[in-house]
Design an enzyme around this catalytic site. Structure first.
Site, PDB file in Angstrom:
ATOM      1  N   GLU A 264       0.838  -1.206   0.000  1.00 17.42           N
ATOM      2  CA  GLU A 264       0.000   0.000   0.000  1.00 17.42           C
ATOM      3  C   GLU A 264       0.872   1.256   0.000  1.00 17.42           C
ATOM      4  O   GLU A 264       0.503   2.259  -0.616  1.00 17.42           O
ATOM      5  CB  GLU A 264      -0.967  -0.007   1.190  1.00 17.42           C
ATOM      6  CG  GLU A 264      -1.932  -1.206   1.244  1.00 17.42           C
ATOM      7  CD  GLU A 264      -2.740  -1.462  -0.025  1.00 17.42           C
ATOM      8  OE1 GLU A 264      -3.033  -0.505  -0.775  1.00 17.42           O
ATOM      9  OE2 GLU A 264      -3.077  -2.644  -0.280  1.00 17.42           O
ATOM     10  N   GLU A 293      -0.802  -0.711  -9.777  1.00 19.73           N
ATOM     11  CA  GLU A 293      -0.386  -1.996  -9.237  1.00 19.73           C
ATOM     12  C   GLU A 293       1.090  -2.257  -9.537  1.00 19.73           C
ATOM     13  O   GLU A 293       1.773  -2.914  -8.755  1.00 19.73           O
ATOM     14  CB  GLU A 293      -1.288  -3.082  -9.835  1.00 19.73           C
ATOM     15  CG  GLU A 293      -1.560  -4.256  -8.961  1.00 19.73           C
ATOM     16  CD  GLU A 293      -1.986  -3.966  -7.526  1.00 19.73           C
ATOM     17  OE1 GLU A 293      -2.641  -2.935  -7.279  1.00 19.73           O
ATOM     18  OE2 GLU A 293      -1.636  -4.768  -6.653  1.00 19.73           O
TER      19      GLU A 293
HETATM   20 ZN    ZN Z   1      -2.683  -2.936  -4.849  1.00 23.40          ZN
END
Ligand code: ZN
Length: 498
Positions: A264, A293
């Site tokens: 995160e 991502e």
């Molecule tokens: Zn993620």
């Protein structure tokens, strides 16, 4: 500022303000809000979502956008804002306001039902909500579909422009062909790797302090961000000066919180690195889910699970947990945190099997969007696919189909971008190592040049530059999955002495 564009500004600002409020409410919902508040909060979210919708989707804005189409002297910034808004407008305009509000209320409620269903291992509780969400998703995709595309392609395009089922089918089949045999070789040697130390008892308060320190170490700026706790770790932010991340602590699992936090933090570092000229505008977020991502997975796996990363900091962890890590040297620790084996939970899965978890979700989404399927059959289909690709089957739906929050939020078509993110990251990493001495920087505990490098090539642009162009300008070539496959092969061959 262009005179026509100036007329758009109050609408954009109001939409941004409501969007920020909604982000904070949803953050609160997942972290601190009492369970009993959900029905009332759902009502607030519904009303605000409707407001947000009407702020941008109305005849005045349409008139301004039509005028802007003919303007030739827009600045780059104005042009980008216009293009993004126009695309968004076309999409939103296709959905009737009442349906949009109902859908927002539905997904807010479904979120808490999903939590309960997962806690109580009761898929039947969640199934009616999932059924309704699927129906809405198909309906909305059909509204947006002006050029006869397949519905799942419409959804995929929302998260990762240009990536269709054709591209993804090929992507996954290549990964499957390369990874399954590699995993088999790896699994044969797994008896030699003991990672039981990870599951000893680790005081949560101590984990909290380590994770907070770790987030800052990798580049998370606490002056612009908050780290809290939620069932499923996530990142949510209003703008680059207010980025919220969560993690989840388990007393009997040391690595879970560590890698959720780094993951995160990777998302947050992206948001925090966006140029201030985009703050509180529609270009002020990351450019695509896959690109987002790529940043989180880069920090989590490529950096965060490497020996060089841990060399200067492992001692700190041992200091906190001297008894638990007594017989665990750095080498054993690195092998432990990289052990690859078939498992049931995506967020806990290793780098090697991760994409197989995504492939299951991709195939199921494709199935329920492109075909008629009874939602009550989905747990069975899920379990069969796990058996086929990973060789193991969940015993409960909580560790099966109920494990992810995404569908309850109405995010269908999102999962494939996780897999693409890994592949983007590997391509970027390959280039980064040519440009800066990554290994020696990590060894010296200097993360800043790595963060700056990504800032320069990826983060600063916010959503003003498309994912494909970021990748191309940074690495000199278009998306190429081979870097990811080579990265995995090299890493695991070396780790496992194959
Ligand atoms: Zn993620």
């Amino acid at each position: 500022m262009n005179e026509v564009f100036k007329k758009l500004k109050p609408y954009l600002d109001k939409s941004m303000a409501i969007g920020s409020a909604l982000a904070l409410i949803s953050w609160d919902n997942e972290t601190l809000a009492p369970k009993e508040a959900i029905d009332n909060t759902a009502k607030v979210i519904g009303i605000l979502s409707g407001e947000s919708f009407q702020t941008l989707i109305n005849p005045e804005v349409k008139k301004i956008l039509d005028e802007l189409k003919g303007e030739t002297d827009l600045s780059d910034f104005e042009k980008k804002v216009f293009e993004k808004l126009y695309k968004e407008y076309k999409k939103m305009e296709s959905i009737p306001t009442e349906e949009y509000i109902k859908f927002s209320e539905l997904t807010t409620k479904a979120g808490s039902v999903w939590q309960k269903a997962k806690a109580e291992n009761d898929f039947n509780l969640y199934a009616p909500y999932l059924k309704e969400i699927i129906a809405y998703t198909k309906k909305f995709a059909a509204y947006q579909n002006s050029d006869g595309k397949k519905l799942y392609d419409v959804l995929l395009d929302e998260y990762e422009e240009g990536f269709t089922m054709d591209v993804l089918d090929e992507f996954f089949s290549k990964l499957k062909a390369e990874i399954v045999p590699l995993l088999a070789k790896v699994d044969e040697k797994n008896d030699e790797i003991d990672k039981s130390f990870i599951f000893k008892s680790y005081d949560i308060e101590k984990q909290r302090s380590f994770n907070r320190w770790l987030a800052e170490y990798v580049g998370f700026d606490f002056g612009r961000g908050v780290l809290a706790e939620s069932e499923h770790p996530f990142t949510n932010g209003s703008h680059n000066h207010d980025v919220r991340i969560t993690t989840h602590y388990y007393e009997n699992n040391l690595e879970s919180a560590i890698f959720s936090t780094i993951h995160e933090a990777g998302h947050a570092i992206y948001e925090m690195g966006i140029d201030d000229k985009y703050t509180q505008t529609i270009l002020g977020g990351g450019t695509s889910c896959g690109t987002h991502e790529s940043q989180s997975r880069f920090f989590e796996n490529m950096i965060g699970r490497s020996e060089k990363f841990w060399e200067p900091i492992y001692g700190k962890l041992v200091e906190l947990f001297p008894e638990q890590l007594q017989d665990v040297n750095l080498e054993k620790f690195i092998l432990g945190i990289n052990k690859a084996e078939p498992s049931l939970i995506r967020v806990e899965s290793d780098e090697l099997t991760y994409c197989l978890h995504i492939m299951v979700r991709y195939e199921i989404e494709k199935l329920f969007i492109e075909n008629e399927v009874d939602v009550y059959e989905l747990p069975k289909i899920w379990n069969e696919k796990y058996k086929e690709y990973l060789g193991i089957q969940p015993k409960t739906d909580s560790e099966g189909i109920l494990q992810d929050i995404h569908w309850s939020m109405g995010s269908v078509g999102y999962f494939p971008s996780y897999a693409l993110g890994n592949a983007f990251a590997a391509q970027m990493y390959h280039q980064m190592k040519k440009d800066i001495p990554v290994d020696s920087l990590l060894k010296e505990g200097k993360l800043e040049p790595i963060v700056s490098y990504l800032g320069e090539h990826v983060h600063k642009y916010g959503a003003s530059k498309e994912a494909m162009n970021i990748l191309k300008d940074m690495t000199g070539e278009s998306f190429n999955v081979d870097y990811y496959i080579t990265y995995l092969k090299d890493k695991y061959t070396k780790l496992y002495n194959l």
